[in-house]
Design an enzyme around this catalytic site. Sequence first.
Site, PDB file in Angstrom:
ATOM      1  N   ASP A 263      -5.329   1.632  41.334  1.00 59.79           N
ATOM      2  CA  ASP A 263      -4.484   1.269  42.472  1.00 59.79           C
ATOM      3  C   ASP A 263      -5.406   0.676  43.539  1.00 59.79           C
ATOM      4  OD1 ASP A 263      -2.399   0.814  44.183  1.00 59.79           O
ATOM      5  OD2 ASP A 263      -1.557   2.818  44.052  1.00 59.79           O
TER       6      ASP A 263
HETATM    7  C1  NOJ Z   1      -0.639   0.244  46.421  1.00 55.26           C
HETATM    8  C2  NOJ Z   1       0.522   0.944  45.779  1.00 55.26           C
HETATM    9  O1  NOJ Z   1       0.242   2.320  45.650  1.00 55.26           O
HETATM   10  C3  NOJ Z   1       0.909   0.400  44.418  1.00 55.26           C
HETATM   11  O2  NOJ Z   1       2.103   0.996  44.006  1.00 55.26           O
HETATM   12  C4  NOJ Z   1       1.017  -1.085  44.466  1.00 55.26           C
HETATM   13  O3  NOJ Z   1       1.415  -1.579  43.213  1.00 55.26           O
HETATM   14  C5  NOJ Z   1      -0.319  -1.666  44.890  1.00 55.26           C
HETATM   15  N1  NOJ Z   1      -0.662  -1.178  46.216  1.00 55.26           N
HETATM   16  C6  NOJ Z   1      -0.338  -3.185  44.888  1.00 55.26           C
HETATM   17  O4  NOJ Z   1       0.415  -3.664  45.937  1.00 55.26           O
END
Ligand code: NOJ
Length: 752
Positions: A263
């Site tokens: 993430d």
């Molecule tokens: C952080 C988030 O936790 C995740 O769900 C998301 O896909 C990513 N950022 C990319 O934007």
Amino acid sequence: MTLEQIKALLADMSLQEKIGQLLQLTGNFYAQEGLATGPMSDMELTQEQVDCAGSILSTVGAKQLRQIQSAYMERQPHHIPLLFMADVINGFRTVFPIPLAQGCSFDPALSEEMARISAKEAARAGLHVTFSPMVDLVRDARWGRVMESTGEDPYLNRLFCRAMIRGYQGEQVGEKDHIAACVKHFAGYGAPMGGREYNQVELSERTLREEYLPAYQAGVEAGAEMFMTSFNTLGRLPSSANRELMQDILRKEWGFDGVLISDWAAIEELLNHGVAADKEEAAYLALQAGVDIDMVTNVYANHLEQQIREGKLPMEWLDASVLRILTLKNKLGLFENPYKDGDESYDEMPEIEAAHRSFARKAAAETFVLLKNDGILPLPQAPTEQVKSIAFVGPYVEEKKICGSWSLFFRMEENVTIREALEEAAAAGKLEIPLTWGRGCQVLDYGQKRDGFREHAENGCTREELEAMEAEAVRLAREADVVVMPLGEHHEYTGEGASRTEIGIPEHQMELFRRVHAVNPNIVVVNFSGRPLDLREVSRKARAVLQVWFPGTEGGHAIVDTLFGETEPGGRLAMSFPYNVGQVPVYYSGLNTGRPHVDGAADCRCVSRYIDAPNKPLYSFGYGLGYTKFTYSPVRLSGAVLEQCQARETGGEKQLIASVTLTNTGSRPGTEVVQLYLRDLAGSVSRPLRELKGFQRIFLAPGESREVAFTITEEMLRFYRLDMIYGSEPGSFMAYIGADSNTENGAEFRLA
Ligand code: NOJ
């Protein structure tokens, strides 16, 4: 390309090129030629590294991505194309209800179609991957991201996970108008302690495996091309360094051979978690866990090379990751056509496709949950003796921000508000009843703003104007026979970084509600929220409560259709609505405890209960009303004994059929969500009071009856036993069939 060709390509790549494939950047690195400052220098990257990055996130538009791709491929030494990824969560240009609402439809096929439409729109905008589905099990309404999940139940989440992946990916991800799905957030992100965003997660191995992991595993079985690690620690180990989760469970046990992405900055955050002393160690830990892509940090880009050259980190680890990324690019057909389905005419399309719009309208109504109705709904379309006029009063009457916080690519002007839908229906002659409307207040309180929040409630309104707005609303309410009050949370009050310790409707809106109630108690509350809210007061005082979540582009139409009975509210709760925040986490499938308490039973101090609140949530999992009434016959079983698989030779039944007769005893046609729950009365470890094992949506005309049958097999009785083997145990079980998780309509059988 064949696998041999991909391997040959890999063998020909330089170390720097390989590491580049693991780097994901945002589109602004490529927006202008040769940025000397800005993102590149901020991230301590060189032009060569940017020229070799493997993927980009959050940039969309066929024209823009075509330009980026072609300029990039000229510079990439082997002309390897970029992967384009983004968060397409509940729609792209057409926005559908938020995932938690989708869970309430109890209709995975509906989500499959929403995902298919989203994939088409996203693919035409040049994307190759969506960071969806999010399948984290959620039981704590304080956590803002419950809106992105399909709810509190492992079985339901599994079905929705599979359906969404089928919708996004089609039969094969390279097909036209399909994109790769990325299951997230592996694992356990939905159980942060105290509901506080990014907080640690503590789950026993049994609970993790039995309740939290199945939906992710369903993602592997459904062929998801990607997985994303979660931000949290699980048993004190952050996911992006968790070799056991990523290698032993995800890859070896479940057989996932796709791409694993961290993430956002989660590899770098291993330093904050205190498991890596520096970026070298963070890079080492993540790569050994098998994390292939580093989302927007320089940890892999700048801290792998030396470790590999010095032999501290085996080249095979890197090669395995690069091979997986190249394989995904190949499956998407990018080596043949790096733009895939990008279609510039779609960028310019003046309107949403009509079929997408109409599906969004139908889908939204299927996710609405009618929580209370004393008979006031549906509202009359023409004046009646009792209802001669209706006032619509509340901040969501004219609100266009009804898509939820994870809708990033829509056009605000295309959203339909309640007021627009009312005016349209009135102009078309469908609504003849006199209508009035007023906002009464804003969604946010005057002066309300929190850190990181984009909006400020003073936008465009002075205090005096707000007072006048409220007075006008109260006047309209007084003059009407019925008042519909669209209230609720601000859309940025759920989603990432939106944990709350109070989960009510904002207090200034409740003040409006009380003032209206004082002049006219004939209130229908329409509640917008991304999480279950504490609705005690409105559910006590209002005559009806309709939960509409964040319904998306066609929200206004779907709400008006539902309120006036053109369609039924089709949803049942996929997540319990707590009685109050002190009960949280509260969910239907808990254990009995040694001293169980039954709400309403005689007073007894030393039992498992709260002395100031009931044990049950205000509205339980599976609950929701329609506009007609159904009755259930007692449960019938085809036999009293089910034989375990290995005992089949003994001639016992391999399966049992549990059935009921369902009758529509109301005066309208309607759909009932008939639910099957099982309970294991005694096991080697304590077993949940109820577990959802099946459901069917049954449509019946008034007076019509139908037998609704479910098959019970030994597989459905398996769990992680005391010995941690996943299997069943002989003994007694209950099969319940009813309208929600509280049903007592059950029959007992034995597993021999
Ligand atoms: C952080 C988030 O936790 C995740 O769900 C998301 O896909 C990513 N950022 C990319 O934007």
